[in-house]
Design an enzyme around this catalytic site. Structure first.
Site, PDB file in Angstrom:
ATOM      1  N   TRP A  10      -0.275 -34.756  12.794  1.00 37.62           N
ATOM      2  CA  TRP A  10      -0.722 -33.832  11.983  1.00 37.62           C
ATOM      3  C   TRP A  10      -1.999 -34.046  11.112  1.00 37.62           C
ATOM      4  O   TRP A  10      -2.899 -33.253  10.646  1.00 37.62           O
ATOM      5  CB  TRP A  10       0.186 -33.362  10.749  1.00 37.62           C
ATOM      6  CG  TRP A  10       1.273 -32.772  11.345  1.00 37.62           C
ATOM      7  CD1 TRP A  10       1.717 -32.362  12.562  1.00 37.62           C
ATOM      8  CD2 TRP A  10       2.517 -32.200  10.318  1.00 37.62           C
ATOM      9  NE1 TRP A  10       2.947 -31.731  12.801  1.00 37.62           N
ATOM     10  CE2 TRP A  10       3.587 -31.630  11.619  1.00 37.62           C
ATOM     11  CE3 TRP A  10       2.952 -32.164   9.203  1.00 37.62           C
ATOM     12  CZ2 TRP A  10       4.629 -30.872  11.055  1.00 37.62           C
ATOM     13  CZ3 TRP A  10       4.231 -31.762   8.930  1.00 37.62           C
ATOM     14  CH2 TRP A  10       5.111 -31.162   9.652  1.00 37.62           C
ATOM     15  N   HIS A  94      -5.994 -45.667  14.634  1.00 40.62           N
ATOM     16  CA  HIS A  94      -6.782 -44.509  15.103  1.00 40.62           C
ATOM     17  C   HIS A  94      -8.334 -44.339  15.098  1.00 40.62           C
ATOM     18  O   HIS A  94      -8.660 -44.904  14.038  1.00 40.62           O
ATOM     19  CB  HIS A  94      -6.237 -43.367  14.365  1.00 40.62           C
ATOM     20  CG  HIS A  94      -6.441 -41.923  15.088  1.00 40.62           C
ATOM     21  ND1 HIS A  94      -7.412 -41.276  14.764  1.00 40.62           N
ATOM     22  CD2 HIS A  94      -5.478 -41.088  15.726  1.00 40.62           C
ATOM     23  CE1 HIS A  94      -7.593 -40.271  15.562  1.00 40.62           C
ATOM     24  NE2 HIS A  94      -6.258 -39.880  16.202  1.00 40.62           N
ATOM     25  N   GLU A  96     -10.346 -42.138  13.911  1.00 39.38           N
ATOM     26  CA  GLU A  96     -10.795 -41.934  12.844  1.00 39.38           C
ATOM     27  C   GLU A  96     -10.519 -42.843  11.634  1.00 39.38           C
ATOM     28  O   GLU A  96     -11.559 -42.858  10.869  1.00 39.38           O
ATOM     29  CB  GLU A  96      -9.958 -40.447  12.358  1.00 39.38           C
ATOM     30  CG  GLU A  96     -10.236 -39.306  13.410  1.00 39.38           C
ATOM     31  CD  GLU A  96      -9.195 -38.159  13.530  1.00 39.38           C
ATOM     32  OE1 GLU A  96      -8.306 -38.101  12.607  1.00 39.38           O
ATOM     33  OE2 GLU A  96      -9.360 -37.473  14.438  1.00 39.38           O
ATOM     34  N   SER A 210      -7.382 -33.649  22.693  1.00 37.74           N
ATOM     35  CA  SER A 210      -7.478 -32.495  23.353  1.00 37.74           C
ATOM     36  C   SER A 210      -6.137 -32.096  24.400  1.00 37.74           C
ATOM     37  O   SER A 210      -6.398 -31.091  25.268  1.00 37.74           O
ATOM     38  CB  SER A 210      -8.684 -31.895  23.957  1.00 37.74           C
ATOM     39  OG  SER A 210      -9.654 -32.047  22.935  1.00 37.74           O
ATOM     40  N   GLY A 232      -4.522 -31.387  17.010  1.00 38.59           N
ATOM     41  CA  GLY A 232      -4.560 -29.978  16.999  1.00 38.59           C
ATOM     42  C   GLY A 232      -3.234 -28.879  17.469  1.00 38.59           C
ATOM     43  O   GLY A 232      -2.789 -28.240  16.606  1.00 38.59           O
TER      44      GLY A 232
HETATM   45  P1  13P Z   1      -6.524 -33.544  19.002  1.00 46.60           P
HETATM   46  O1  13P Z   1      -5.321 -33.376  19.865  1.00 46.60           O
HETATM   47  O2  13P Z   1      -6.639 -32.654  18.051  1.00 46.60           O
HETATM   48  O3  13P Z   1      -7.721 -33.764  20.243  1.00 46.60           O
HETATM   49  O4  13P Z   1      -6.358 -35.059  18.580  1.00 46.60           O
HETATM   50  C1  13P Z   1      -5.893 -36.150  19.288  1.00 46.60           C
HETATM   51  C2  13P Z   1      -5.718 -37.007  18.410  1.00 46.60           C
HETATM   52  O5  13P Z   1      -6.577 -37.646  17.670  1.00 46.60           O
HETATM   53  C3  13P Z   1      -4.418 -37.461  18.243  1.00 46.60           C
HETATM   54  O6  13P Z   1      -4.071 -38.674  17.283  1.00 46.60           O
END
Ligand code: 13P
Length: 258
Positions: A10, A94, A96, A210, A232
């Site tokens: 999430w 991750h 990010e 995605s 997402g």
């Molecule tokens: P999305 O599915 O929004 O591209 O994100 C992928 C993600 O970073 C899951 O950890």
């Protein structure tokens, strides 16, 4: 044998329908015994989601954890605290965390040690940027991310690796099935070359970036991966459960499980 997984990340979001409503829908859905479903909510929701899922096979994951087990580390959360709130696994590294919060391979390795010490399942995230792909350096880059984790995995039998190309995350531009198949091969080779044999043979490799109900069929058809890490599309119970259905439907078509 690697297990199949579907993990909802999430990130720092609440499902628009509400966390309780989301969890209720996932709990009520027809189970897929062949897939381990995990919800990774933001930290403050972990205990609440775990309580709602008590008695259900759906598991809880943390999105990150501290390198340390305790101390004067304002804002940090230890792996053992996540476990005590009901989490059974943790995302580590991750992209990010790596790109926005400066997590290096060395920090990721220390987090993996913390996760192993808390007896949680690590979900090690790896993936290249668009620049690295354009320069043709994907295999070498992923090899470094994988090899640097080798000494920090403890003695767990259950280890998950998520291949999430950075350029595919949140962009609506998923990696193509052939790209995934061509990248997962070298990932498995890097794992076999640097991790203990037992871990390599049990390793589940997920794809993230995605993933949606619309592309699940073609992504799953590669047969190269063991599940998905979804951002997402994991914020809506209907879309998340359609992805789970897509995994089950294709297995039924292929005659490889329920
Ligand atoms: P999305 O599915 O929004 O591209 O994100 C992928 C993600 O970073 C899951 O950890």
């Amino acid at each position: 044998m690697p297990k199949h997984y579907l993990i909802a990340n999430w990130k720092m979001n609440r499902p628009p329908e509400g966390a309780d409503q989301f969890v209720e829908k996932v709990r009520a859905a027809a189970p897929d015994p062949a897939t381990t479903v995990v919800i990774a909510p933001p930290f403050p929701f972990i205990a609440q989601v775990a309580a709602s899922l008590r008695g259900s096979p759906v598991r809880i994951g943390g999105q990150s954890c501290s390198t340390e087990s305790r101390g004067a580390l304002t804002g940090e959360v230890s792996a053992a605290m996540l476990r005590d709130c009901g989490a059974t696994c943790v995302l580590v590294g991750h992209s990010e965390r790596r790109t926005l919060f400066g997590e290096t391979n060395e920090i990721v390795a220390r987090k993996l040690t913390a996760v192993a010490e808390a007896s949680l399942v690590p979900v090690l995230c790896v993936g290249e940027s668009a620049d690295i792909r354009d320069r043709g350096e994907v295999v070498q880059f992923l090899h470094e991310q994988i090899a640097s984790a080798a000494g920090s995995l403890g003695d767990s039998d259950e280890i998950v690796l998520a291949y999430e190309p950075i350029w595919a995350i949140g962009t609506g531009r998923n990696a193509t099935p052939s790209m995934i198949a061509a990248t997962v091969g070298p990932i498995r080779e890097a794992v076999r070359a640097s991790w203990p044999e037992r871990m390599a043979s049990n390793l589940s490799i997920l794809y993230g970036g995605s993933v949606t109900p619309e592309n699940i069929d073609s992504l799953w058809s590669t047969g190269a991966i063991d599940g998905f890490l979804v951002g997402g599309a994991s914020l809506d119970s209907g879309r998340f459960l359609s992805i789970l259905d897509g995994m089950r439907d294709r297995r039924v078509q292929a005659g490889t499980g329920s």
